[in-house]
Design a protein around this motif. Sequence first.
Motif, mmCIF file in Angstrom:
data_model
loop_
_atom_site.group_PDB
_atom_site.id
_atom_site.type_symbol
_atom_site.label_atom_id
_atom_site.label_comp_id
_atom_site.label_asym_id
_atom_site.label_seq_id
_atom_site.Cartn_x
_atom_site.Cartn_y
_atom_site.Cartn_z
ATOM 1 N N ASP A 110 0.805 -1.217 0.000
ATOM 2 C CA ASP A 110 0.000 0.000 0.000
ATOM 3 C C ASP A 110 0.842 1.274 0.000
ATOM 4 O O ASP A 110 0.528 2.223 -0.705
ATOM 5 N N THR A 111 1.902 1.317 0.787
ATOM 6 C CA THR A 111 2.724 2.523 0.862
ATOM 7 C C THR A 111 3.725 2.595 -0.279
ATOM 8 O O THR A 111 3.821 3.614 -0.960
ATOM 9 N N ASP A 168 11.657 12.899 -3.617
ATOM 10 C CA ASP A 168 10.777 13.752 -2.821
ATOM 11 C C ASP A 168 9.341 13.232 -2.842
ATOM 12 O O ASP A 168 8.674 13.182 -1.804
ATOM 13 N N GLY A 169 8.861 12.816 -4.023
ATOM 14 C CA GLY A 169 7.513 12.255 -4.115
ATOM 15 C C GLY A 169 7.390 10.961 -3.338
ATOM 16 O O GLY A 169 6.374 10.719 -2.666
ATOM 17 N N ALA A 178 3.005 10.086 4.319
ATOM 18 C CA ALA A 178 1.549 9.946 4.326
ATOM 19 C C ALA A 178 1.139 8.550 4.788
ATOM 20 O O ALA A 178 0.075 8.375 5.386
ATOM 21 N N GLY A 179 1.981 7.563 4.526
ATOM 22 C CA GLY A 179 1.719 6.185 4.947
ATOM 23 C C GLY A 179 2.154 5.914 6.371
ATOM 24 O O GLY A 179 2.156 4.785 6.821
ATOM 25 N N ASP A 180 2.576 6.966 7.076
ATOM 26 C CA ASP A 180 2.958 6.858 8.484
ATOM 27 C C ASP A 180 4.175 5.963 8.700
ATOM 28 O O ASP A 180 4.260 5.237 9.690
ATOM 29 N N ALA A 181 5.106 6.007 7.746
ATOM 30 C CA ALA A 181 6.339 5.216 7.885
ATOM 31 C C ALA A 181 7.189 5.767 9.030
ATOM 32 O O ALA A 181 7.102 6.945 9.384
#
Length: 136
Positions: free
Chosen positions: A24-25, A93-94, A101-104
């Motif tokens: 997902d991430t 960067d992306g 955003a995936g909370d890594a």
Amino acid sequence: MDLTIHSTFLPHDDPEASLAFYRDTLGFEVRLDVGKGTMRWITVGPPGQDGTSIVLHPPAVDPGITDEERRTIAEMMAKGTYAIITLATRDLDGTFERLQAGDADIVQEPADQPYGVRDCAVRDPAGNLVRINEVR
């Protein structure tokens, strides 16, 4: 010789969390998912690169590993010092934004290194260090 890297192995201690991170991430494809519960071997890889895979596996299941070695592996995984993989991207960067955003678990934000690469680093849910180099 004509050799390529086909697969590498990284331990996991929570297959669902590892799937969420790699699928997902990071956007990897799930190629195989074998086993049950925490005893699952999950093969993932980048889309369009069928010949390169990461096998996420339960740590220390080899019958030749002693209980002391199992404890050491568990301790190293908890500290994040057991396994490392380096990936590459044209858009660091992306990719980093997607990881955030995936909370890594962020270890290092994108930075220019003195040895000539620009990279970042995160830990996957099992504590494996994932470094990502920018391809220029």
